[in-house]
Design a protein around this motif. Structure first.
Motif, PDB file in Angstrom:
ATOM      1  N   UNK A  89       0.838  -1.197   0.000  1.00  0.00           N
ATOM      2  CA  UNK A  89       0.000   0.000   0.000  1.00  0.00           C
ATOM      3  C   UNK A  89       0.875   1.250   0.000  1.00  0.00           C
ATOM      4  N   UNK A 118     -11.072  -3.158   5.675  1.00  0.00           N
ATOM      5  CA  UNK A 118     -10.851  -2.540   4.377  1.00  0.00           C
ATOM      6  C   UNK A 118      -9.896  -1.368   4.604  1.00  0.00           C
ATOM      7  N   UNK A 119      -8.730  -1.365   3.969  1.00  0.00           N
ATOM      8  CA  UNK A 119      -7.809  -0.235   4.150  1.00  0.00           C
ATOM      9  C   UNK A 119      -7.569   0.414   2.793  1.00  0.00           C
ATOM     10  N   UNK A 120      -7.970   1.688   2.651  1.00  0.00           N
ATOM     11  CA  UNK A 120      -7.708   2.378   1.382  1.00  0.00           C
ATOM     12  C   UNK A 120      -6.542   3.320   1.557  1.00  0.00           C
ATOM     13  N   UNK A 122      -5.224   6.732   1.374  1.00  0.00           N
ATOM     14  CA  UNK A 122      -5.945   8.002   1.388  1.00  0.00           C
ATOM     15  C   UNK A 122      -5.227   9.147   0.731  1.00  0.00           C
ATOM     16  N   UNK A 123      -4.189   8.858  -0.071  1.00  0.00           N
ATOM     17  CA  UNK A 123      -3.428   9.989  -0.618  1.00  0.00           C
ATOM     18  C   UNK A 123      -3.956  10.438  -1.960  1.00  0.00           C
ATOM     19  N   UNK A 124      -5.017   9.813  -2.446  1.00  0.00           N
ATOM     20  CA  UNK A 124      -5.576  10.246  -3.716  1.00  0.00           C
ATOM     21  C   UNK A 124      -6.950  10.833  -3.487  1.00  0.00           C
ATOM     22  N   UNK A 127      -9.945   8.428  -3.242  1.00  0.00           N
ATOM     23  CA  UNK A 127     -10.041   7.455  -2.154  1.00  0.00           C
ATOM     24  C   UNK A 127     -11.486   7.269  -1.691  1.00  0.00           C
ATOM     25  N   UNK A 128     -12.222   8.374  -1.609  1.00  0.00           N
ATOM     26  CA  UNK A 128     -13.603   8.301  -1.163  1.00  0.00           C
ATOM     27  C   UNK A 128     -14.450   7.453  -2.093  1.00  0.00           C
ATOM     28  N   UNK A 131     -13.497   3.753  -1.744  1.00  0.00           N
ATOM     29  CA  UNK A 131     -14.051   3.241  -0.502  1.00  0.00           C
ATOM     30  C   UNK A 131     -15.545   2.955  -0.661  1.00  0.00           C
TER      31      UNK A 131
END
Lengths: 375, 368
Positions: A89, A118-120, A122-124, A127-128, A131
């Motif tokens: 990741x 669930x781990x997204x 978040x730097x893009x 991401x929302x 998710x």
């Protein structure tokens, strides 16, 4: 009135004779409209998933199959350690990690509600969206599993459950096309950038090379002078807007729900204030360099505070209030409303009235700013 | 020869220092912009204005309304009896969402088929539209749960976390991109006019009869502005760190070094535009029209490059800000070191070389 005509003629000839500038005015916007519009999307085309399976059960296979079956996700890595997952990741090899812990199937069968993790990354900005898609898939799996279990587990539940049957509709952009939304906005900002730049450097240039003196001794009044400077660029702006709409229609198939007549009417009002701001800048500065910095500042305000890329309603309250001052914000509302929603005069009278007020105010200020005695 | 070069640099430094107004503008503008747009550019979906349409308001629809308003996100701004006005309200942009409830809601809820509700969302902006719909559906799900006190229903829970940006805070994505944008345009603008202005005002003649070589004129115009550009980089990074709480997980030295390199790339780009144009007017048009939208849209500062169509993704390689946006996000948010950023750094070095080289080559020692 005849005198205005000569000034208009002079300005038109000046634009037409400068080949480099003509190229900049025509080619750059067309190329950018075609190129840059496709870039403005948050759509998630393909997200890479790392699947960490510590359960190796039927249930965990159900989860991985659901992701593999979806078009948006592809499972690119399988792993059995959460540590590896964290590394992939970080390196940006995957966009999200899906973790089914050991004992998942067993707890599920006992009705203990185990957790899928669930781990997204978040730097893009997307991401929302990632998710939300992933959650949808998992909810689908949960619903299926729930339905299968219900005979055993929910036999004790009351027969008469209150139920909500939710139907959801997305209006005005059913297929969720970004092009439809962005192309009119990008066209509008392109016309605005070019029009404002042309007018902002116009008087400043005449001051710098000294030709303003000649204009100052003509019988032109201050009002006539500003109108004469405005008209050619106003016509150019409308022309560019029309050509751009045609290109956007051919290339992106943007919708035309409302009346074009209405749209061009409001565009005419809008251009008066946008170009008026340019002339006002030009009349108040001494050099082209100063004109450029001020214009740049105004243009970035337009770019980021008019709801073009990110919605005005997401801004903090003070910034929302500030955005009201941008004529572009109101015009974009009208453009999108008329093209996408088919809004009529009754729906857009408010932003139109604001644009009209800005236009009158700005032109008045520009005329007062211009002085025939100070060169 | 070198004496003449230092002479030119001294002249340029005087130019910058004596025009106090422009210098102040140059130093303050990036700061103000990052402060302003750091707050303004966000995609959080809050304050959803919702119209609740119910033909027969009863105690149950009141409870539904209270549930909606209980979440911070939804504001029930209109209570309507029929759907007649909905279209017009959406067209005006007065509402974002509408929830149409069946008549006699309370008894319909207990009917075998359940109570029908219709959720209409303004999806003109696809991203925002979908998120609004998600929020509303989740809330309606909660509401349905609250009606049925008995447990059960969900077989497993979904735990969600976002790494590197736990709260999916907008400022984390956008502020680093904004730094790249502001540095690109302000730096390019500083040098874009310099040679064009000398051509226009006639002082170029003096420069051409001096013993200066082409490369010396070009670099003499760039060097003094490196200081101004770097000062900009430091102030905007300071704002990002102190005002927007963007973390610095990597090395500060590397961050400053990369920023300096990027400023150099943009100044070189500006001087390149300047050598290719004859008037300030075309230089200014070229810089602003040519750079503003591509830097915003093709750098990944707002819209992710991975979302773009396949044919467009290679095009983004020529945008200098694209490389810097990547570098700066990696250093700030993930703490990446030079070992992970070697390629990006090399590309920037290459770009500076190409722009400076091309400027030297296209710098004409004869006036037309």
């Amino acid at each position: 009135m005849r005198t205005i005509f000569y000034l208009v003629q002079k300005e038109t000839l000046q634009v037409l004779r400068d080949r480099v500038m003509l190229f900049q005015i025509i080619m750059i916007p067309v190329v950018q409209l075609l190129l840059v519009t496709s870039a403005a999307t948050f759509e998630v085309r393909q997200a890479d998933v790392q699947f960490v399976d510590n359960d190796h059960s039927q249930a965990s296979r159900r989860v991985s199959e659901a992701f593999a079956a979806s078009e948006r996700f592809s499972i690119t890595e399988h792993s059995s350690s959460a540590e590896n997952a964290s590394r992939s990741l970080q390196a940006g090899q995957v966009d999200l990690t899906l973790h089914v812990p050991a004992g998942f199937d067993r707890e599920l069968n006992r009705g203990e509600q185990p957790a899928v993790r669930l781990v997204v990354s978040g730097e893009k900005a997307s991401a929302g969206v990632i998710q939300s898609y992933a959650q949808q898939i998992l909810q689908g799996v949960a619903a299926d599993l729930g339905a299968e279990q219900s005979p055993q587990l929910q036999s004790t539940a009351p027969a008469k459950r209150a139920q909500l049957d939710v139907g959801a509709r997305l209006w005005y952009n059913v297929t969720l096309e970004y092009d439809d939304f962005m192309a009119p906005g990008i066209l509008t900002i392109l016309v605005t950038i070019i029009g404002t730049l042309l007018t902002a450097q116009n008087i400043a240039r005449e001051k710098e090379i000294g030709t303003i003196e000649q204009l100052n001794v003509t019988p032109l009044t201050k009002g006539e002078f500003i109108v004469g400077k405005l008209l050619p660029f106003w016509a150019l702006g409308l022309l560019e807007f029309a050509v751009g709409l045609g290109i956007a229609w051919l290339a992106f198939d943007i919708p035309f729900e409302g009346s074009l007549f209405l749209l061009f009417g409001v565009a005419g009002i809008y251009l008066t204030s946008a170009l008026g701001i340019g002339l006002w800048i030009s009349a108040s500065v001494d050099t082209q360099q100063q004109a450029m910095f001020v214009t740049y500042f105004v243009l970035v305000l337009y770019l980021f505070m008019s709801g073009l890329f990110t919605p005005v309603t997401s801004m903090p309250a003070w910034a929302e209030w500030f955005a009201e001052l941008s004529p572009l914000k109101h015009f974009i509302e009208v453009v999108r409303g008329v093209l996408m929603k088919g809004a009529g005069p009754m729906e857009i009278w408010q932003p139109t009235a604001i644009l009209l007020a800005y236009g009158i105010l700005i032109l008045t200020v520009a005329v007062r700013q211009y002085s025939k005695t100070k060169a | 020869m070198m004496n003449a070069f230092f002479g030119l640099i001294r002249k340029e430094v005087y130019h910058i220092l004596r025009d106090r107004r422009t210098l102040t503008v140059l130093l303050l503008m990036p700061l103000v912009q990052v402060l302003l747009f750091g707050y303004a550019i966000r995609t959080d979906v809050e304050d959803i204005r919702l119209a609740l349409v119910t033909p027969s308001p009863d105690a149950e629809t009141h409870r539904l309304k209270a549930t909606l308003e209980g979440s911070d996100r939804f504001h029930v701004t209109r209570l309507l009896r029929s759907t007649d006005q909905l279209e017009s309200l959406f067209q005006q942009g007065a509402i974002d969402q509408a929830l149409v409830v069946e008549s006699d809601f309370a008894s319909a809820l207990r009917a075998p088929s359940g109570a029908g509700v219709l959720l209409i969302t303004d999806a003109m902006n696809p991203n925002i539209g979908r998120i609004r719909q998600d929020y509303a559906q989740a809330l309606l799900g909660d509401y349905e749960q609250s009606l049925n006190t008995s447990a059960g229903g969900i077989p497993f829970r979904i735990e969600t976390r976002a790494r590197y940006n736990p709260t999916l805070e907008s400022a984390y994505f956008f502020v680093p991109g904004l730094l790249a944008f502001v540095l690109t345009i302000v730096s390019a603008l500083m040098t874009a006019l310099s040679i064009a202005r000398e051509k226009e005002t006639g002082t170029m003649e003096t420069m051409l009869v001096s013993p200066l070589q082409q490369w010396q004129v070009v670099s003499g115009k760039v060097v003094p502005y490196v200081v101004v550009g770097f000062a900009n980089a430091v102030t905007v990074l300071g704002v990002a760190y102190s005002v927007f709480d963007v973390p610095l997980r990597g090395s500060l030295g590397l961050l400053l070094g990369e920023s300096l390199l990027f400023v150099l790339v943009c100044l070189s780009l500006g001087i390149f535009i300047s050598t290719r144009t004859d008037s300030q007017r075309t230089a200014m048009m070229g810089t602003l029209v040519g750079l503003m939208l591509p830097t915003t849209l093709l750098s990944g500062m707002i819209f992710p490059i991975s979302s773009m169509p396949d044919w467009l993704q290679p095009v983004t390689h020529v945008v200098p800000a694209k490389w810097f946006v990547h570098i700066i996000r990696e250093i700030l948010l993930k703490g990446a070191g030079l070992d992970l950023l070697g390629l990006e750094t090399l590309v920037l070095v290459g770009m500076a070389g190409v722009f400076l080289g091309a400027s030297t080559l296209s710098f004409n020692v004869r006036l037309e």
